[in-house]
Scaffold this motif. Structure first.
Motif, PDB file in Angstrom:
ATOM      1  N   ALA A 107      18.853  15.788  28.936  1.00 48.34           N
ATOM      2  CA  ALA A 107      17.766  16.784  28.922  1.00 48.34           C
ATOM      3  C   ALA A 107      16.589  16.284  29.768  1.00 48.34           C
ATOM      4  N   THR A 108      15.600  15.611  29.159  1.00 43.92           N
ATOM      5  CA  THR A 108      14.528  15.023  29.976  1.00 43.92           C
ATOM      6  C   THR A 108      15.041  13.805  30.742  1.00 43.92           C
ATOM      7  N   GLY A 109      16.132  13.220  30.237  1.00 45.59           N
ATOM      8  CA  GLY A 109      16.692  12.008  30.861  1.00 45.59           C
ATOM      9  C   GLY A 109      16.158  10.734  30.226  1.00 45.59           C
ATOM     10  N   GLY A 110      15.210  10.876  29.300  1.00 44.52           N
ATOM     11  CA  GLY A 110      14.595   9.694  28.682  1.00 44.52           C
ATOM     12  C   GLY A 110      15.618   8.800  27.983  1.00 44.52           C
TER      13      GLY A 110
ATOM     14  N   ALA B 221      16.643   5.015  29.195  1.00 40.02           N
ATOM     15  CA  ALA B 221      16.440   3.897  28.258  1.00 40.02           C
ATOM     16  C   ALA B 221      17.748   3.112  28.081  1.00 40.02           C
ATOM     17  N   THR B 222      18.863   3.825  28.015  1.00 40.41           N
ATOM     18  CA  THR B 222      20.167   3.162  27.838  1.00 40.41           C
ATOM     19  C   THR B 222      20.541   2.353  29.085  1.00 40.41           C
ATOM     20  N   ILE B 223      20.300   2.935  30.246  1.00 43.82           N
ATOM     21  CA  ILE B 223      20.605   2.204  31.491  1.00 43.82           C
ATOM     22  C   ILE B 223      19.711   0.962  31.595  1.00 43.82           C
ATOM     23  N   ASP B 224      18.420   1.124  31.227  1.00 40.49           N
ATOM     24  CA  ASP B 224      17.502  -0.032  31.229  1.00 40.49           C
ATOM     25  C   ASP B 224      18.067  -1.162  30.361  1.00 40.49           C
TER      26      ASP B 224
ATOM     27  N   LYS C 243      16.969  14.378  37.804  1.00 40.33           N
ATOM     28  CA  LYS C 243      15.921  13.872  38.705  1.00 40.33           C
ATOM     29  C   LYS C 243      15.404  12.518  38.206  1.00 40.33           C
ATOM     30  N   LEU C 244      15.142  12.442  36.891  1.00 38.72           N
ATOM     31  CA  LEU C 244      14.604  11.190  36.353  1.00 38.72           C
ATOM     32  C   LEU C 244      15.596  10.032  36.522  1.00 38.72           C
TER      33      LEU C 244
ATOM     34  N   PRO D  57      18.954   5.044  40.985  1.00 39.05           N
ATOM     35  CA  PRO D  57      19.725   5.774  42.000  1.00 39.05           C
ATOM     36  C   PRO D  57      21.173   5.301  42.155  1.00 39.05           C
ATOM     37  N   ASP D  58      21.477   4.144  41.592  1.00 37.63           N
ATOM     38  CA  ASP D  58      22.850   3.628  41.683  1.00 37.63           C
ATOM     39  C   ASP D  58      23.780   4.218  40.629  1.00 37.63           C
ATOM     40  N   VAL D  59      23.239   4.969  39.676  1.00 38.75           N
ATOM     41  CA  VAL D  59      24.081   5.473  38.574  1.00 38.75           C
ATOM     42  C   VAL D  59      24.538   6.911  38.860  1.00 38.75           C
TER      43      VAL D  59
END
Ligand SMILES: O=P(O)(O)OC[C@H]1O[C@H](OP(=O)(O)OP(=O)(O)O)[C@H](O)[C@@H]1O
Ligand SMILES: O=c1cc[nH]c(=O)[nH]1
Ligand SMILES: [Mg+2]
Length: 208
Positions: free
Chosen positions: A134-137, A141-144, A167-168, A174-176
């Protein structure tokens, strides 16, 4: 945008059934699992192969096998669990890492409540699964978290994505690559994807 929308007719048909207003918990769960299986098939299309020689019925034969076999599936609790069995059908020996995030309904920020990662993340492809981007948050956070643990190769599999979330993720990571059954129109004021599926977690778990 780094998103692959899987246009296969079976994917689109199952998504159409998921979008029906009166879909039952049982049907939503089954369709989520089936869709996850098909999306995972697409997301694993570029896994590396290596040639091996095995003993076949008529002697030695050269075969292609997946190189390394090091993979972790990462469901984002709760709703990601609904996709887990579908993905594991394709990669049954994958190790599972679990991330618990609850989106705060007012701020729309993800609040972490659990994490348990498998070892050797620097050597694994991580397949994050969550029905909704949705917002991508939650995804960011999971990728971080995965990257902090050394993971370098990450893909995200979602059923429905909003342009805001794509977009987020694209800006921050950008690698994911993201794999989805649909890139929907937008988010409403409550942060729900339109047309979306409603609250996927509630529909899978039968809450509310
Ligand atoms: O892209 P975002 O704006 O972060 O929203 C998406 C997240 O929201 C939902 O989970 P939720 O936090 O509702 O928890 P649940 O899975 O327990 O229902 C969904 O499953 C994603 O994890
Ligand atoms: O549309 C949305 C947005 C976040 N979480 C959901 O379950 N659905
Ligand atoms: Mg969640």
């Amino acid at each position: 945008m780094q998103i692959t929308v899987v246009s296969h007719p079976l994917v689109q048909h199952k998504l159409a059934l998921l979008r029906e207003e009166d879909v039952s918990t049982n049907k939503f769960r089954l369709l989520t699992e089936e869709l996850a299986r098909l999306l995972a098939y697409e997301a694993t299309r570029d896994l590396k192969l290596e040639t091996r020689t095995i003993q076949g019925w008529c002697g030695e034969v050269e075969v292609q096998k997946i190189k390394g076999k090091k993979l972790t599936v990462v469901p984002i609790l709760r709703a990601g669990l609904g996709m887990l069995n579908g993905v594991l059908d394709l990669v049954p020996s994958a190790k599972i890492s679990v991330v618990g995030l609850a989106r705060n309904e007012e701020t729309l920020q993800p609040e972490p409540y659990f994490e348990k990662f498998v070892g050797k993340l620097d050597d694994r492809l991580a397949l994050i699964i969550d029905p909704m981007l949705a917002t991508g948050g939650s995804m960011v956070a999971t990728i971080d978290m995965l990257k902090r643990k050394g993971c370098q190769q990450i893909k995200a599999i979602v059923m429905v994505a909003a342009p805001e979330g794509v977009k987020l993720v694209n800006e921050r990571h950008p690698d994911v690559q993201i794999y989805a059954a649909s890139l929907d129109s937008h988010l409403n004021e409550q942060g729900y994807i339109i047309p979306g599926l409603g609250d996927a977690g509630d529909k899978i778990f039968g809450t509310k």
